[in-house]
Scaffold this motif. Structure first.
Motif, short mmCIF file in Angstrom:
data_model
loop_
_atom_site.label_atom_id
_atom_site.label_comp_id
_atom_site.label_asym_id
_atom_site.label_seq_id
_atom_site.Cartn_x
_atom_site.Cartn_y
_atom_site.Cartn_z
N ILE A 19 3.40 5.26 -5.63
CA ILE A 19 3.41 5.17 -7.31
C ILE A 19 2.36 6.42 -7.83
O ILE A 19 2.40 7.25 -9.22
N ALA A 20 0.78 6.47 -6.98
CA ALA A 20 -0.09 7.39 -7.28
C ALA A 20 0.59 8.87 -7.23
O ALA A 20 0.17 9.70 -8.09
N TYR A 21 1.18 8.67 -6.55
CA TYR A 21 1.83 10.73 -5.82
C TYR A 21 2.82 10.37 -6.85
O TYR A 21 3.15 11.95 -7.54
N VAL A 45 -4.05 2.27 -9.23
CA VAL A 45 -4.50 2.73 -10.04
C VAL A 45 -5.83 3.90 -8.75
O VAL A 45 -6.47 4.39 -9.55
N TYR A 46 -6.32 3.03 -8.03
CA TYR A 46 -7.56 3.54 -7.47
C TYR A 46 -7.16 4.96 -6.37
O TYR A 46 -7.63 5.55 -6.61
N LEU A 47 -5.76 4.85 -5.58
CA LEU A 47 -5.76 6.05 -5.31
C LEU A 47 -5.31 6.99 -6.70
O LEU A 47 -5.87 8.18 -5.97
N LEU A 48 -4.65 6.78 -7.09
CA LEU A 48 -4.85 7.87 -8.61
C LEU A 48 -6.04 8.26 -8.91
O LEU A 48 -6.07 9.78 -8.86
N VAL A 67 -0.07 -3.85 -5.27
CA VAL A 67 0.69 -2.94 -5.72
C VAL A 67 0.08 -1.76 -7.16
O VAL A 67 -0.68 -0.85 -7.03
N PRO A 68 -0.26 -2.41 -8.54
CA PRO A 68 -0.85 -1.97 -9.33
C PRO A 68 -2.33 -1.90 -9.24
O PRO A 68 -2.75 -0.59 -9.60
N PHE A 104 0.94 -1.10 0.29
CA PHE A 104 -0.16 -0.03 0.03
C PHE A 104 0.99 0.98 0.04
O PHE A 104 0.47 2.31 -1.09
N ILE A 105 2.38 1.24 0.89
CA ILE A 105 2.88 2.35 0.75
C ILE A 105 3.70 2.15 -0.56
O ILE A 105 3.78 3.75 -1.38
#
Length: 359
Positions: free
Chosen positions: A39-41, A163-166, A158-159, A33-34
């Protein structure tokens, strides 16, 4: 009625302690999750730019995901097998390199080394240890990467998290903003903007610099003909985020390997050294000023200290969290210094009318 600052500090301190305890006990669970959040950030500005070009957030996330998937497939097919093969070969030939090094010293400095010398035994033992431990580490890493759990973490969790966080990044930021204490919201927003500026300058900037330099070193060294050029370029690019360490480590390793491979061919050895000289010139004069900037607020010593402390306390998860935590602590320290310079503790108590009349 607003809470006193003392109570605010107490509650924020308790919240920070809870976060550290959670990180301590659930570090391995939180790892995917980190990584996904990082990656999203990293990709959020790209999504924002695509939105400005007319795409919806969903379409922007889809475009980024497809491009990332294409890059991943190309890397998995073209780069990763070669990287693994060269790393394994480098570990395997380490004793031979140590032996050649001893022979080199013996031929040119015969009084320095003899068959019974402790230095010769030390060099031989270093080569054997590198082969033994390096082989164990390499085999363990390959076996671990092949395990089902790590495959799920690397290729699924991770992907999906990223994707969801982005996709929901802007909504999450707005939701967090709505939960800020109203009395201190402007100050917290200001600190958050400074932390984001520091992280954006360092993580996104240095991440891009590391990728560019790692690719340059790997391709250039392989074109020169260095046997383990891809591994050396990968290592040099990976640690470039610590100023000068990437060039020093990668340059030392590359020139050392070049001396064994090209001994007598000083032109090829000079080319290997020149590759790192050019890399440092380009990094110092173009890449870092353009992509990172001069005032990101993360001093190299502070960064190394944060990586050491959090890595030792929380392992790999701590090293991932060290940079954002170091950036946040740096911003908070500068804010605390600013408040101190404006306080009576620094300026002294204002003169009273009685004091002025006495003067």
């Amino acid at each position: 009625m607003a809470l006193p600052n003392k109570d605010h500090m107490k509650y924020w301190g308790i919240a920070g302690a809870v976060v550290l305890v959670i990180l301590w006990f659930t570090g391995d669970i939180l790892l995917p999750f980190i990584i996904g959040a990082a990656i999203a950030y990293f990709l959020d500005p790209v999504a924002d730019r695509l939105e400005k070009w007319g795409l919806s957030r969903t379409m922007a996330t889809m475009v980024i995901t497809l491009v990332a998937l294409l890059i991943f497939v190309l890397m998995a097919v073209l780069v990763v097998p070669t990287l693994i093969n060269q790393a394994g070969n480098l570990v395997a030939v380490a004793p031979e390199l140590a032996k050649n090094f001893v022979n080199f010293l013996t031929e040119r400095f015969p009084t320095l080394l003899d068959q019974e010398s402790s230095l010769r035994s030390s060099v031989n033992s270093i080569g054997a240890t590198v082969q033994e431990r390096g082989g164990e580490l390499f085999n363990t890493a390959v076996a671990s990467a092949a395990s089902l759990l790590n495959l799920l973490i690397l290729f699924v969790i991770v992907p999906v998290v990223a994707v969801y966080l982005l996709l929901d990044w802007d909504r999450m930021v707005a939701q967090i903003d709505s939960l800020l204490p109203r009395d201190h919201a402007p100050t917290i927003r200001r600190l958050a903007r400074e932390i984001d500026k520091t992280l954006a300058g360092f993580i996104r900037g240095m991440g891009t610099v590391s990728l560019i330099l790692g690719t340059y070193y790997a391709i250039a060294l392989m074109l020169v003909g260095l046997q383990f050029g891809l591994v050396v370029g990968f290592i040099a690019g990976l640690v470039t985020f610590i100023p000068y360490l990437g060039a020093m480590l990668g340059g030392t390793l590359a020139i050392g390997l070049a001396l064994f491979q090209f001994w007598g061919d000083w032109f090829s050895i000079g080319l290997v050294a020149g590759i790192f000289v050019v890399g440092q010139i380009v990094e110092g004069n173009f890449l870092t000023p353009k992509l990172v900037g001069d005032s990101v607020g993360l001093h190299p010593v502070w960064l190394i200290l944060a990586l050491s402390v959090f890595g030792s306390l929380f392992g790999f998860v701590g090293m991932l969290a060290a940079v954002p935590i170091a950036a946040a602590l740096g911003v908070i320290a500068r804010f605390a210094t600013e408040q101190y310079r404006q306080s009576e503790l620094y300026k002294g108590a204002p003169a009273t009318s009685l004091d002025e009349s006495a003067d």
